[in-house]
Design an enzyme around this catalytic site. Structure first.
Site, PDB file in Angstrom:
ATOM      1  N   ASP A 101      38.524  16.016  -1.165  1.00 56.77           N
ATOM      2  CA  ASP A 101      37.694  15.332  -2.154  1.00 56.77           C
ATOM      3  C   ASP A 101      37.968  13.829  -2.040  1.00 56.77           C
ATOM      4  O   ASP A 101      39.134  13.423  -1.998  1.00 56.77           O
ATOM      5  CB  ASP A 101      38.079  15.807  -3.562  1.00 56.77           C
ATOM      6  CG  ASP A 101      36.883  16.297  -4.350  1.00 56.77           C
ATOM      7  OD1 ASP A 101      35.983  15.469  -4.587  1.00 56.77           O
ATOM      8  OD2 ASP A 101      36.831  17.477  -4.727  1.00 56.77           O
ATOM      9  N   ASP A 207      32.885  12.361  -4.265  1.00 56.26           N
ATOM     10  CA  ASP A 207      32.655  12.453  -5.704  1.00 56.26           C
ATOM     11  C   ASP A 207      31.731  11.327  -6.177  1.00 56.26           C
ATOM     12  O   ASP A 207      31.860  10.192  -5.716  1.00 56.26           O
ATOM     13  CB  ASP A 207      34.022  12.352  -6.394  1.00 56.26           C
ATOM     14  CG  ASP A 207      33.973  12.600  -7.880  1.00 56.26           C
ATOM     15  OD1 ASP A 207      33.607  13.722  -8.281  1.00 56.26           O
ATOM     16  OD2 ASP A 207      34.312  11.682  -8.652  1.00 56.26           O
ATOM     17  N   GLU A 263      28.191  13.994  -3.888  1.00 56.22           N
ATOM     18  CA  GLU A 263      27.742  14.506  -5.194  1.00 56.22           C
ATOM     19  C   GLU A 263      26.699  13.532  -5.724  1.00 56.22           C
ATOM     20  O   GLU A 263      26.989  12.360  -5.937  1.00 56.22           O
ATOM     21  CB  GLU A 263      28.951  14.573  -6.137  1.00 56.22           C
ATOM     22  CG  GLU A 263      28.606  15.124  -7.495  1.00 56.22           C
ATOM     23  CD  GLU A 263      29.753  14.986  -8.488  1.00 56.22           C
ATOM     24  OE1 GLU A 263      29.809  15.807  -9.409  1.00 56.22           O
ATOM     25  OE2 GLU A 263      30.583  14.059  -8.342  1.00 56.22           O
ATOM     26  N   HIS A 339      33.773  23.558  -9.267  1.00 60.25           N
ATOM     27  CA  HIS A 339      34.759  23.324 -10.332  1.00 60.25           C
ATOM     28  C   HIS A 339      34.133  22.739 -11.591  1.00 60.25           C
ATOM     29  O   HIS A 339      34.790  22.684 -12.631  1.00 60.25           O
ATOM     30  CB  HIS A 339      35.846  22.380  -9.806  1.00 60.25           C
ATOM     31  CG  HIS A 339      35.298  21.028  -9.451  1.00 60.25           C
ATOM     32  ND1 HIS A 339      34.453  20.835  -8.370  1.00 60.25           N
ATOM     33  CD2 HIS A 339      35.429  19.823 -10.046  1.00 60.25           C
ATOM     34  CE1 HIS A 339      34.099  19.566  -8.323  1.00 60.25           C
ATOM     35  NE2 HIS A 339      34.687  18.927  -9.319  1.00 60.25           N
ATOM     36  N   ASP A 340      32.889  22.266 -11.506  1.00 64.40           N
ATOM     37  CA  ASP A 340      32.199  21.674 -12.657  1.00 64.40           C
ATOM     38  C   ASP A 340      31.158  22.606 -13.273  1.00 64.40           C
ATOM     39  O   ASP A 340      30.374  22.185 -14.131  1.00 64.40           O
ATOM     40  CB  ASP A 340      31.479  20.383 -12.234  1.00 64.40           C
ATOM     41  CG  ASP A 340      32.432  19.213 -12.049  1.00 64.40           C
ATOM     42  OD1 ASP A 340      33.522  19.241 -12.651  1.00 64.40           O
ATOM     43  OD2 ASP A 340      32.076  18.272 -11.319  1.00 64.40           O
TER      44      ASP A 340
END
Length: 575
Positions: A101, A207, A263, A339-340
């Site tokens: 990430d 991210d 993202e 994860h979100d």
């Protein structure tokens, strides 16, 4: 593009790992890098060829590691840089790749850079973050604009030491880095990217990739008259210098043939998305758009009721993301969980005991039949579901969940009806559901911690490991895991058609069935998915009614004759 020119990441199947919740080997209640190392063979056995590890960098963990205090170090409960180097080597030894990430829109307020930046107005690193003087309205000090933060409240934090505000699009402990400063950008590339690329990392999930260029930072339009702070996603995403910043970042990545998946929230304009992921633009390889996983969310995500979506909306969202590659040099992604997000079986099918396996298998079939790079989140492959409505609010650990619940409590003066509705929406959509410990077995703490451990896991494990755990599913041919393995084999065997083929929705308005075709150089496949808990009779749409279609695979075991689909059954036919 010829098959020979295909980049490795196009055919990749990526398995996302949330280190805190994957596997704890030392009994401290927190997952660790050695837990990932122990299970590399399990991960490979699924049919995965790339792993993506959520932030494992040193961090105060205000936002579960997305607040990084040192890009060149590992969060001590997870392990060390040497453990990471071993993990990279062991992953490569198995013929797999590893992606990290990359969180560089913001750092932690504990990062050495920010400590310097906030120390004085004339510090050399002052301009590495975004500082602004106060506005005064009728003599009262106010932040520079009315932007609402991603976790609620203003995006501006007053710093009494230097008497200015700093920008934080997320928590106050996550100050935004100033990408306008070329010195800052070079430091980011060196510390956050090259440090790990030199150690053999194969790429990054980037991210909040479209937030680096903030534009003029003017007030956002008023969409919530009851609040001082207004949604500003269209103000701070996709700013005027994004192309320049990503082009510069890509020059670093290209030297290492590193993959990027960005993202990309708040980007409804598909032309803008294609610019980001067009091969000739040299910005990003692909992005995560949120069209599909945002289905059924309210204007403020949680302000909604469970299952508040229609299948036609879900299909239209998939159509938009699949359409990125139609007649372009762009690429796309497929994901239903990360994860979100909460668990896809709960959200999009049914987690009732009699349907959860069927729902998990059908979603696996649908995802494997879609074009683009496929992303699976830990636990998705065994059909993990959301935890129950009976869990107390104290079990919700995510800052986003607790902030929302507190906001509803404050706004409604603790009205029980409003709080019950808030909890119901969190039980459906909260990020916490993806963050519970992985269910490895029926042992203590679902096998997440060593049997001898006396420390409770950092988050409560699920109550249903007796019916959903990896150990049992590895020897059960009817399990969700067994079907993922079969379906990923089918995807590999037909990769031209299933990974690279053109997607066409054949029955857009049908609220029960999702029927789509895939075509590639004269080859054709048709997928049919029943999104109901009832048996459904179907007919092939007119576009393929005359074709000779042969059943390739069904998500239901046994002979599948005729055109009657079992509840939550999916099938793929070949023409």
């Amino acid at each position: 593009m010829t098959v020979a020119e295909r980049k490795w990441w196009k055919d990749a199947v990526v398995y996302q790992i949330y280190p805190a919740s994957f596997k704890d080997t030392n009994g401290d209640g927190i997952g660790d890098l050695n837990g990932i190392l122990e299970e590399l063979d399990y991960i490979k056995s699924i049919g995965v060829n790339t792993i993506w590890i959520c932030p494992m960098y040193d961090s105060p963990q205000v936002d579960m590691g997305y607040d990084i205090s040192d890009y060149e170090n590992v969060y001590p409960p997870y392990g060390t840089v040497q453990d990471m180097e071993r993990l990279i080597a062991e992953t490569h030894k198995r013929g797999m790749r590893i992606v990290l990430d990359l969180v560089v829109n913001h750092s932690s307020d504990q990062h050495a850079w920010f400590k310097e930046s906030r120390s004085s107005k004339d510090n050399p690193k002052r301009d590495w973050y975004i500082w602004r003087p106060a506005r005064y309205v009728n003599g009262e000090r106010k932040p520079p604009n009315n932007w609402l933060g991603n976790f609620g409240g203003s995006v501006w934090q007053w710093d009494p030491q230097t008497e200015e505000y700093y920008l934080h699009l997320f928590c106050p402990e996550q100050p935004d880095l100033n990408w306008e400063n070329p010195e800052t950008r070079q430091a980011i590339y060196k510390s956050a990217m090259e440090f790990w690329l030199e150690r053999g990392v194969d790429g990054f999930r980037v991210d909040t990739v479209n937030m680096y260029s903030k534009g003029e930072m003017l007030d956002a339009p008023i969409t919530d008259p009851g609040s001082e702070w207004q949604f500003a996603g269209y103000q701070y995403c996709n700013g005027p210098r994004m192309r320049e910043f990503l082009g510069e970042m890509n020059q670093v990545l290209e030297k290492y043939d590193a993959m990027t998946v960005g993202e990309c929230p708040h980007t409804p304009d598909m032309k803008r998305v294609i610019e980001y992921v067009s091969a000739k633009e040299k910005q990003l390889n692909m992005v995560f758009q949120f069209d599909v996983v945002d289905i059924g969310q309210g204007p403020y995500k949680f302000q909604t009721t469970p299952k508040n979506w229609k299948l036609s909306e879900f299909k239209a969202a998939i159509d938009r993301t699949q359409g990125l590659i139609r007649g372009t040099d762009a690429w796309t992604t497929i994901f239903l969980e990360n994860h979100d997000q909460s668990r896809s079986i709960t959200r999009f099918t049914s987690d009732a005991p009699e349907h959860r396996v069927a729902g998990g298998r059908m979603l696996a079939l649908m995802m494997c039949a879609l074009s683009g790079t496929l992303f699976i989140y830990q636990g998705q492959e065994i059909g993990m579901t959301n935890f129950g409505i009976d869990w107390d609010m104290s079990e919700y650990k995510d800052v986003d969940s607790s902030n929302y619940y507190k906001m509803v409590a404050t706004r409604t003066n603790n009205d029980p009806t409003a709080l019950a509705a808030a909890k119901a929406s969190l039980q459906h959509l909260a990020r916490d559901h993806a963050r519970v410990p992985f269910s490895w077995s029926t042992g203590p703490n679902n096998g997440f911690t060593p049997a001898s451990s006396t420390t409770a896991p950092w988050m409560r494990p699920l109550d249903d490991a007796a019916v959903c755990n990896a150990k049992q599913q590895q020897s059960d041919p009817t399990s969700v895991l067994a079907f993922w393995k079969r379906m990923l084999t089918v995807r590999r065997e037909h990769k031209d058609l299933l990974v690279h083929g053109q997607f066409d929705d054949l029955d857009k308005d049908n609220q029960e069935l999702f029927v789509f075709a895939k075509t590639w150089q004269g080859k054709k496949a048709v997928a049919v998915c029943n999104f109901t808990d009832k048996e459904v009779q179907f007919e092939f749409p007119k576009e393929v009614a005359g074709e000779k279609l042969k059943l390739l695979i069904s998500s239901v075991d046994g002979e599948r004759e005729g055109q009657k689909l079992a509840p939550f059954e999916g099938r793929v036919y070949l023409a």
